[in-house]
Design a protein around this motif. Structure first.
Motif, PDB file in Angstrom:
ATOM      1  N   ALA A  99      45.095  33.486  37.344  1.00  0.00           N
ATOM      2  CA  ALA A  99      43.908  32.624  37.359  1.00  0.00           C
ATOM      3  C   ALA A  99      43.957  31.597  38.643  1.00  0.00           C
ATOM      4  CB  ALA A  99      43.867  31.887  36.222  1.00  0.00           C
ATOM      5  N   MET A 100      42.946  31.366  39.210  1.00  0.00           N
ATOM      6  CA  MET A 100      42.906  30.536  40.518  1.00  0.00           C
ATOM      7  C   MET A 100      42.961  28.902  39.871  1.00  0.00           C
ATOM      8  SD  MET A 100      43.158  32.553  42.832  1.00  0.00           S
ATOM      9  CE  MET A 100      42.831  31.415  44.503  1.00  0.00           C
ATOM     10  N   THR A 101      42.365  28.706  38.720  1.00  0.00           N
ATOM     11  CA  THR A 101      42.313  27.389  38.335  1.00  0.00           C
ATOM     12  C   THR A 101      42.799  27.320  36.849  1.00  0.00           C
ATOM     13  OG1 THR A 101      40.102  27.599  37.742  1.00  0.00           O
ATOM     14  CG2 THR A 101      40.366  26.944  40.024  1.00  0.00           C
ATOM     15  N   THR A 118      29.929  23.221  38.623  1.00  0.00           N
ATOM     16  CA  THR A 118      28.631  24.394  38.930  1.00  0.00           C
ATOM     17  C   THR A 118      29.490  25.605  39.449  1.00  0.00           C
ATOM     18  OG1 THR A 118      28.455  23.638  41.102  1.00  0.00           O
ATOM     19  CG2 THR A 118      26.973  22.985  39.498  1.00  0.00           C
ATOM     20  N   VAL A 119      30.899  25.353  39.625  1.00  0.00           N
ATOM     21  CA  VAL A 119      31.950  26.489  40.242  1.00  0.00           C
ATOM     22  C   VAL A 119      32.618  27.205  39.153  1.00  0.00           C
ATOM     23  CG1 VAL A 119      33.736  27.088  41.785  1.00  0.00           C
ATOM     24  CG2 VAL A 119      32.207  25.140  42.267  1.00  0.00           C
ATOM     25  N   TRP A 123      34.560  31.353  38.603  1.00  0.00           N
ATOM     26  CA  TRP A 123      36.092  31.719  38.736  1.00  0.00           C
ATOM     27  C   TRP A 123      36.386  32.881  37.869  1.00  0.00           C
ATOM     28  CZ3 TRP A 123      38.495  30.347  42.628  1.00  0.00           C
ATOM     29  CH2 TRP A 123      38.174  29.123  43.274  1.00  0.00           C
ATOM     30  N   ASN A 124      35.887  33.110  36.819  1.00  0.00           N
ATOM     31  CA  ASN A 124      36.195  34.361  36.190  1.00  0.00           C
ATOM     32  C   ASN A 124      36.007  35.590  36.870  1.00  0.00           C
ATOM     33  OD1 ASN A 124      37.139  33.079  33.673  1.00  0.00           O
ATOM     34  ND2 ASN A 124      35.062  33.034  32.779  1.00  0.00           N
ATOM     35  N   ALA A 129      38.607  40.020  40.041  1.00  0.00           N
ATOM     36  CA  ALA A 129      38.691  40.566  41.130  1.00  0.00           C
ATOM     37  C   ALA A 129      40.369  40.588  41.891  1.00  0.00           C
ATOM     38  CB  ALA A 129      37.796  39.884  42.163  1.00  0.00           C
ATOM     39  N   ILE A 130      41.003  39.389  41.809  1.00  0.00           N
ATOM     40  CA  ILE A 130      42.385  39.415  42.227  1.00  0.00           C
ATOM     41  C   ILE A 130      43.091  40.407  41.007  1.00  0.00           C
ATOM     42  CG2 ILE A 130      44.141  37.893  42.193  1.00  0.00           C
ATOM     43  CD1 ILE A 130      42.174  35.770  43.065  1.00  0.00           C
TER      44      ILE A 130
END
Length: 148
Positions: A99-101, A118-119, A123-124, A129-130
């Motif tokens: 997870a990026m965050t 709003t971001v 993120w999911n 994708a990663i």
């Protein structure tokens, strides 16, 4: 995003384990195929300090990627074929979910902008994708062609 040294070492060590445990070209003094290795052998081959290699063996065994075999001829081996172990599996065994965050992996987010963010909903898709890209790289491909 940057992997921790421990996750990087885990990938290097699993590549070495795959070469030891899955290659017919590795034979012992009696000419038998070697199906097991040890943290000591992996540490010596990779240059990873032995205490770190032992810690990684424990974490990777707990995650179901390595299997410990006791007794004469014991040691460690891959828990499943190298083609069935992905880079994502190895990284998640050490780092936890990709997870990026933090707000995408925890039910509560302590971020001060969370109520107006709003971001977060996006993120999911990034995380998937990663994870997908890392999941497409097998341990077999990492260890193929590498020299011991």
């Amino acid at each position: 995003m940057r992997l921790s040294s421990l996750a990087d070492y885990a990938v290097v060590m699993m590549g070495a384990a795959a070469r030891h445990c899955g290659s017919a070209s590795l034979v012992d003094a009696e000419g038998r195929k070697r199906a097991r290795t040890s943290a000591t052998e992996l540490a010596a081959e990779t240059g990873i300090p032995l205490p770190t290699a032992q810690k990684l063996v424990s974490l990777l065994t707990r995650a179901g990627l390595l299997k410990s075999v006791r007794g004469a001829g014991g040691g460690i081996k891959l828990a499943r074929p190298s083609a069935a172990i992905s880079l994502a599996d190895i990284i998640e065994a050490i780092e936890g979910p990709i997870a990026m965050t933090n707000c995408t992996t925890h039910t509560t987010c302590s971020c001060t902008i969370a109520p107006d963010c709003t971001v977060k909903p996006h993120w999911n898709a990034v995380n998937s994708a990663i994870r997908g890209a890392l999941g497409d790289v097998s341990l077999a491909s990492i260890s193929a062609g590498a020299r011991i």
